[in-house]
Design a protein around this motif. Structure first.
Motif, PDB file in Angstrom:
ATOM      1  N   THR A   1      -6.117   0.898   6.563  1.00  0.00           N
ATOM      2  CA  THR A   1      -5.312   2.072   6.206  1.00  0.00           C
ATOM      3  C   THR A   1      -5.909   3.349   6.777  1.00  0.00           C
ATOM      4  OG1 THR A   1      -4.393   1.084   4.192  1.00  0.00           O
ATOM      5  CG2 THR A   1      -4.549   3.496   4.257  1.00  0.00           C
TER       6      THR A   1
ATOM      7  N   VAL B   1       0.839  -1.197   0.000  1.00  0.00           N
ATOM      8  CA  VAL B   1       0.000   0.000   0.000  1.00  0.00           C
ATOM      9  C   VAL B   1       0.877   1.251   0.000  1.00  0.00           C
ATOM     10  CG1 VAL B   1      -1.703   1.329   1.308  1.00  0.00           C
ATOM     11  CG2 VAL B   1      -1.939  -1.164   1.132  1.00  0.00           C
TER      12      VAL B   1
ATOM     13  N   VAL C   1      -5.680   1.819  -2.238  1.00  0.00           N
ATOM     14  CA  VAL C   1      -5.523   0.713  -1.289  1.00  0.00           C
ATOM     15  C   VAL C   1      -6.147  -0.554  -1.853  1.00  0.00           C
ATOM     16  CG1 VAL C   1      -6.119  -0.135   1.020  1.00  0.00           C
ATOM     17  CG2 VAL C   1      -5.455   2.256   0.707  1.00  0.00           C
TER      18      VAL C   1
END
Length: 327
Positions: free
Chosen positions: A220, A178, A201
Motif C-alpha cells: 500500500t 484495504v 492496512v
C-alpha cells in the motif's frame, strides 16, 4: 537508491549512504566518458554518491545533476562542491532532462544514469512520511513544492480509485478490502498519519496473508508513493526523452527497484534495440536499424557481497544500453 524493501532495513546505519551497484555502473558508463569534454547526466541525483564517483573517475567530464527533491539537491551541492564548475544542478523531474540541457546550452550527452525509486534520506527522515515504521504525517512527496500528498490521495480518492491505485501500483491482492477500510475510517475522521494507515492496512488483510511477505503495509505504501509522485508516468516519458539526447556511443544505465519500473525500462530499451525493417524486404532499411545496443543480459542484480553489506540494494535491477546511431 530506494525501494520498498528498504523500509524493512531503515535502521541499518551506513548502507543508507552507499550508492547501489556503484562499481558496475562505473564500468558500464566508463567507455562513453573517456574523452575530455564528455557530459554525464544523473537524472535522480539523490545524495550524489554515483555522481561523486563518476566525477572522480573522469576528470574531464562535466556532470548535470537533476532531482525533484530540493533537500537532496542542497546536500549534493555540498558534497560535489569540490568539483567546482564541472557540476551543474537543476531542480526538475528527470522527464525534463531535455529542457534542463537546453537551458544549459547542451545538445548531446555521453552518459545518463537513472537511479529510480525513493532515496535513503526520504525513507530515513520520519517527517517525509514514506516509511510505515515511523508515525508521521502522510506526505510521501519527493518534491515538497508540489501540492498532492498521500493524505490527499487517501482522503479524497473514491473507493474505486483507491482500489485501482493499490492493485496496479502496489500489486496488492486485497486492494478492494484495504480501500473499503480506508473509506470507512475517513468517514469518521481523516486518515492523517502513516501509523494510522499502516494499522488500517494490517487489519484489512486476512491474518493468514499477514504471516508472510514482510510488513502487510508495504504494498500500500509503495502504491501511494508511486501515485503521489506519478513515478511510472514520469518514467514512461523520461526514458525516450533522455535517450533522445544521447550522442552516438553514449550510454544509459537504469537502476530499478520493483517489477513495475523494470518492466517499463525493459520495454523501452528493447524497442529501441530492435530492427523494425518489415519482414520480407531483401535488405534492412537504414532508418529502421536499432538505435541502441543492449549492454546487459536481461537485468543484472547486485553481487551477494553487496547485498550483505547493503541490504537496501537487494531488489536492485540494472539495465544499460549504448546508442548506435542517430534517431
Amino acid at each position: 537508491m530506494g525501494n520498498d524493501d528498504e523500509q524493512r532495513h531503515r535502521d541499518t546505519p551506513e548502507p543508507a549512504h552507499v550508492p547501489v551497484m556503484l562499481e558496475r555502473v562505473l564500468d558500464l558508463l566508463a567507455p562513453a566518458l573517456r574523452e575530455p569534454g564528455s557530459v554525464v547526466v544523473d537524472g535522480t541525483l539523490g545524495l550524489g554518491g554515483h555522481s561523486e564517483a563518476l566525477l572522480a573517475a573522469h576528470p574531464g567530464t562535466r556532470l548535470v545533476g537533476v532531482d525533484r527533491d530540493t533537500t537532496a539537491l542542497e546536500r549534493s551541492r555540498h558534497r560535489l562542491a569540490r568539483f567546482g564548475d564541472r557540476v551543474s544542478l537543476a531542480h526538475a523531474v528527470y522527464s525534463d532532462i531535455p529542457r534542463v540541457l537546453d537551458d544549459l546550452g547542451i545538445d548531446r550527452v555521453h552518459g545518463i544514469l537513472l537511479d529510480l525509486g525513493v532515496s535513503s534520506p526520504q525513507l530515513d527522515e520520519a517527517d517525509r512520511g514514506f516509511a510505515y515504521s515511523y508515525d508521521a504525517p502522510l506526505d510521501m512527496r519527493m518534491d515538497r513544492t508540489q501540492e498532492r500528498t498521500a493524505a490527499h490521495v487517501v482522503n479524497t480518492y473514491s473507493a474505486g480509485e483507491l482500489t485501482r491505485v493499490l492493485r496496479v501500483y502496489g500489486e496488492e491482492r486485497f486492494a478492494a478490502r484495504v480501500a473499503q477500510a480506508i473509506v470507512r475510517r475517513r468517514a469518521k475522521e481523516p486518515v492523517r498519519t502513516t501509523g494510522v494507515l499502516a494499522d488500517l492496512v494490517r487489519d484489512a488483510i486476512p491474518a493468514a496473508a499477514r504471516r508472510t511477505g514482510g510488513n502487510p503495509a508495504k504494498r500500500t505504501f509503495q502504491a501511494l508513493r508511486i501515485e503521489v509522485n506519478s513515478e511510472l508516468a514520469i518514467l514512461e516519458r523520461a526514458l525516450p526523452a533522455a535517450i533522445s539526447r544521447l550522442a552516438v556511443g553514449g550510454r544509459i544505465a537504469v537502476l530499478s527497484y520493483h517489477s513495475l519500473e523494470d518492466r517499463i525500462t525493459k520495454r523501452v530499451l528493447a524497442a529501441l534495440s530492435t530492427d523494425t525493417t518489415p519482414p520480407g524486404l531483401p535488405v534492412p532499411l537504414p532508418d529502421r536499424q536499432p538505435e541502441l545496443r543492449l549492454l546487459t543480459r536481461g537485468a543484472e542484480v547486485p553481487p551477494e557481497r553487496e547485498t550483505e553489506r547493503n541490504p537496501r540494494a537487494a531488489s536492485a535491477r540494472l539495465r544499460a544500453a549504448e546508442r548506435t546511431r542517430e534517431p
